[in-house]
Design a protein around this motif. Structure first.
Motif: not given
Length: 422
Positions: A72-92
């Motif tokens: 994790p690298t601050g707010p930008l890292g959090i936003l990247r992780t949230v985007a990654d998680a949203a992509e996984l949700t989208d696939e499912l």
């Protein structure tokens, strides 16, 4: 018997929890299938546990995603992780309906952190149980959000602080909320505004025990069952292999095991205290990096529950599984939280007096040495850990979790049958 689909994020610690529950359901005669994102299938598991994966049309690399989550690298890292998680949700959500229909799933047990589970269950009309491999995410105004290190404060000031944290979290989770809202609309469901709206309304299971959580309002559909593990725990055994010298076990989990500087600080502190140190880096260090850690043993994996039975202190990233294993063995902890819900778990370690917390930005041999010396000298830390360990021993674990899943499935089936007969 029923066919139960398991849905969880592609993190090792979550997969292990779901494998334990899946193994127990298999033992009881149910069919069990993992529905996972492409590339996320576990390499091992109980015999008979089936797996189906989504397709990945985005070209994303699951290993790269996990690597980003580990750093994790601050707010930008959090936003990247949230985007990654949203992509996984989208696939499912995209591929899940066809897969679940094809396998004939009768019910879904979904990780509380993966909103696709609730969306798919409601879309297909399947009974749904939420399982928190990490800290529970359901709302309680007096309890800080899981990823915050805040102490428990039920006063108006504390609840105002919590509301402020929730507003900030809402902004950071915008990508996830939009993904949830889009799929709820696509599935013809009532509007959903976030992760909590995707939790099961019938049964929510967590690995906590009440004596290790912050106080929460009781609810009949929320169940704390203790750690979900495959097989019975071994009895705690005494260890005198070190000639009476206490043993410190250090593990930062499967995602954070690359943090060689933390391990080096712990090993140096142990040398200064003339106590033993075992480091498990979970395969995240190269041989040359591991060689820089001057501990009694530096290795990739160890039988964690067995090692903890002999440990005097556990140095941990405050991941849920390691913390619960430490408490089950009655071992106090030095928590060095890094990401996800680890700050919230570390706050509970301090709140219940079962250990100390140290910021990862302030780790040094001197600070680690001072904390370890207190944890070794003050019996109250171990006494409190042992008290929670006794609660864990009688909490029910994977057997109780399977009972709750069966009740949710059979209860639904009975209501359907009564409706048909009527």
């Amino acid at each position: 018997m029923s066919h139960v689909a398991l849905i969880c994020p592609p993190f090792h610690s979550h997969l292990r929890v779901f494998e334990a529950l899946g193994g127990e359901l298999l033992r009881r005669g149910h069919r069990v299938t993992f529905l996972l994102n492409a590339g996320a299938s576990p390499s091992a598991g109980p015999p008979g546990l089936m797996r189906r994966e989504t397709g990945s049309r985005s070209g994303r690399d699951i290993e790269a995603l996990l690597a980003r989550a580990a750093r994790p690298t601050g707010p930008l890292g959090i936003l990247r992780t949230v985007a990654d998680a949203a992509e996984l949700t989208d696939e499912l959500c995209r591929d899940g309906p066809a897969i679940l229909t094809d396998i004939g799933a009768d019910a879904i047990v979904g990780d509380a952190m993966e909103p696709a589970a609730g969306l798919l269950a409601d879309h297909l009309g399947l009974p749904h149980v939420s399982l928190s491999a990490a800290l529970p995410v359901h709302h309680d105004p007096a309890v800080p959000l899981p990823f915050l290190s805040w102490s428990y404060d039920p006063s108006e000031r504390g609840m105002k602080r919590n509301r402020g944290g929730e507003r900030v979290a809402r902004l950071l989770l915008t990508r996830q909320r939009r993904t949830i809202a889009r799929w709820a609309d696509a599935f013809g469901l009532p509007p959903r505004d976030g992760l909590a709206d995707c939790l099961s309304r019938g049964a929510q299971i967590s690995q906590l025990v009440p004596s290790f959580d912050f106080p929460r309002a009781a609810a009949p559909h929320r169940h704390m069952v203790g750690p979900l593990r495959a097989g019975p725990r071994d009895a705690i055994a005494n260890d005198d292999a070190g000639g009476g010298r206490p043993l410190v076990f250090a593990s930062l989990g499967t995602l954070q095991g690359h943090r060689v500087d933390i391990f080096r600080a712990v090993a140096r502190a142990c040398r200064d205290l003339e106590i033993r140190c075992i480091v498990a880096h979970c395969g995240r260090l190269t041989p040359s990096q591991a060689a820089r850690i001057d501990a009694d043993l530096v290795t990739d994996f160890v039988p964690q529950e067995k090692i903890l039975q002999s440990a005097a202190v556990c140095v941990t990233h405050a991941g849920m599984n390691t913390v619960l294993d430490s408490l089950a063995a009655g071992v106090p902890m030095l928590a060095i939280p890094i990401a996800f819900d680890q700050p919230g778990i570390a706050a509970r370690i301090v709140h219940h007096g079962v250990g100390e917390r140290l910021s990862r930005f302030l780790v040094s041999p001197g600070r680690v040495k001072a904390s370890l010396a207190r944890l070794l000298a003050e019996a109250s830390f171990r006494d409190r850990a042992r008290a929670i360990g006794r609660d864990i021993a009688t909490s029910g674990g994977v057997g109780l979790a399977a009972d709750i899943v069966e009740e949710a499935i059979l209860g639904r089936a009975s209501r359907i049958e009564m409706g048909r007969n009527g």
